[in-house]
Every structure is written in structure tokens, then in C-alpha cells.
Design a protein around this motif. Sequence first.
Motif, PDB file in Angstrom:
ATOM      1  N   UNK A 189       0.883  -1.171   0.000  1.00  0.00           N
ATOM      2  CA  UNK A 189       0.000   0.000   0.000  1.00  0.00           C
ATOM      3  C   UNK A 189       0.913   1.211   0.000  1.00  0.00           C
ATOM      4  N   UNK A 190       0.843   1.993  -1.057  1.00  0.00           N
ATOM      5  CA  UNK A 190       1.794   3.099  -1.224  1.00  0.00           C
ATOM      6  C   UNK A 190       1.060   4.427  -1.332  1.00  0.00           C
ATOM      7  N   UNK A 191       1.482   5.376  -0.503  1.00  0.00           N
ATOM      8  CA  UNK A 191       0.947   6.731  -0.522  1.00  0.00           C
ATOM      9  C   UNK A 191       1.749   7.538  -1.529  1.00  0.00           C
ATOM     10  N   UNK A 192       1.043   8.247  -2.387  1.00  0.00           N
ATOM     11  CA  UNK A 192       1.688   8.994  -3.463  1.00  0.00           C
ATOM     12  C   UNK A 192       1.674  10.488  -3.184  1.00  0.00           C
ATOM     13  N   UNK A 202      12.093   7.399  -1.586  1.00  0.00           N
ATOM     14  CA  UNK A 202      13.201   6.650  -2.193  1.00  0.00           C
ATOM     15  C   UNK A 202      13.028   6.489  -3.698  1.00  0.00           C
ATOM     16  N   UNK A 203      11.974   7.013  -4.236  1.00  0.00           N
ATOM     17  CA  UNK A 203      11.729   6.919  -5.667  1.00  0.00           C
ATOM     18  C   UNK A 203      10.301   7.310  -5.957  1.00  0.00           C
ATOM     19  N   UNK A 204       9.773   6.795  -7.048  1.00  0.00           N
ATOM     20  CA  UNK A 204       8.407   7.120  -7.401  1.00  0.00           C
ATOM     21  C   UNK A 204       8.009   6.497  -8.711  1.00  0.00           C
ATOM     22  N   UNK A 205       6.929   7.006  -9.253  1.00  0.00           N
ATOM     23  CA  UNK A 205       6.375   6.524 -10.512  1.00  0.00           C
ATOM     24  C   UNK A 205       6.540   7.630 -11.546  1.00  0.00           C
ATOM     25  N   UNK A 206       6.894   7.222 -12.759  1.00  0.00           N
ATOM     26  CA  UNK A 206       7.105   8.163 -13.865  1.00  0.00           C
ATOM     27  C   UNK A 206       6.255   7.720 -15.051  1.00  0.00           C
ATOM     28  N   UNK A 207       4.922   7.777 -14.895  1.00  0.00           N
ATOM     29  CA  UNK A 207       4.035   7.238 -15.927  1.00  0.00           C
ATOM     30  C   UNK A 207       3.968   8.113 -17.169  1.00  0.00           C
ATOM     31  N   UNK A 257      -3.441   7.058  -3.423  1.00  0.00           N
ATOM     32  CA  UNK A 257      -2.581   5.903  -3.161  1.00  0.00           C
ATOM     33  C   UNK A 257      -2.815   4.801  -4.187  1.00  0.00           C
ATOM     34  N   UNK A 258      -1.928   3.822  -4.163  1.00  0.00           N
ATOM     35  CA  UNK A 258      -2.087   2.578  -4.905  1.00  0.00           C
ATOM     36  C   UNK A 258      -1.928   1.433  -3.920  1.00  0.00           C
TER      37      UNK A 258
END
Length: 160
Positions: A18-21, A59-64, A151-152
Amino acid sequence: MTDQHPFSPRMEYAFTISIELGKPYWIRPSARGDTRAAIHAVSGKVEGPRLNGTVVPMSGGDYPLARDNGVIDFDARYLLEADDGALIYLQNVGYRWAKNDEIAAKMRNNEDVGFDDYYMRVTPRFDAPAGPHEWMSRHVFVGVAEKVPGANRIHYFVVL
């Protein structure tokens, strides 16, 4: 009745992340002509029968890449910290698309939608240290994801 192929993969539930964005940053249009975003992984939890821990904050993230046809092409990279302190690198690639324009608009506005209203799947790769988590670097996984407001939640299954 159809027979299952003898080489059909068997899968076992491993864990859920469970990731908070964070706030999305948009590049419109990107050099590719589509829309690119950068969304940081703020925090999160890892819970399941095969792994427990946290998402290492920032520590990183999403680059959609958001395509003109409504498909979101994911490329997420961040670190997990297992309960025993081991650091594990995760890279997810995959796709999300809504079943219609109304649902797509709700998702863009960070509104709640039903799980059956969209497709969201990822294929992760893990780089884990030698030891008790090394199995993650030796197996193929499939992730079935849920989009929840802000979140995802991704449920990972190891292919046996």
C-alpha cells in the motif's frame, strides 16, 4: 469445458504494498508527444505471508506516460525495507486504463471508483540482497493493483 494447458503458470499470493503517493508533476507534452508525470512514493506498508515491511519514504516514485488513447504506461522504482532491515529495490512496469471516459475522469480527479471499472496490472522486478529475501530476485511476479484516492494498493503474486 476447456482443459488447462499443462504449462499454465501457478501463482501464490506473496504480499500487498500500500503506497501513498505525492503530488504529481506533469510534463505536457513530453518529447514523445504524450504526457509524462513524476509522482514520488511518500510512504507505504508491505504486508503479507512472504514479506512485511515499509516503503522507504521518498526513495523513488512513478514516472508514468499518459497516452492519447487513455492508457497509463507505468514505470515505478523505489525501495522497500523488510522488517529485518533488508533493503529491496523494486521496479514496476505495467498499464492502467479505465473502461470508459467517465471513470477515467474520476480517476484523474483522484475520486474513488470500483475495482471492476479499470484494468491495472504490473510486472515487478526485485533486487534483494543475499539471504532470506533472495527468492524475490529469482522469481517472476504479477501485480494486480487497486487505485484508491491518493494511493495505490498492489497485490503481488509469485509465479511458481
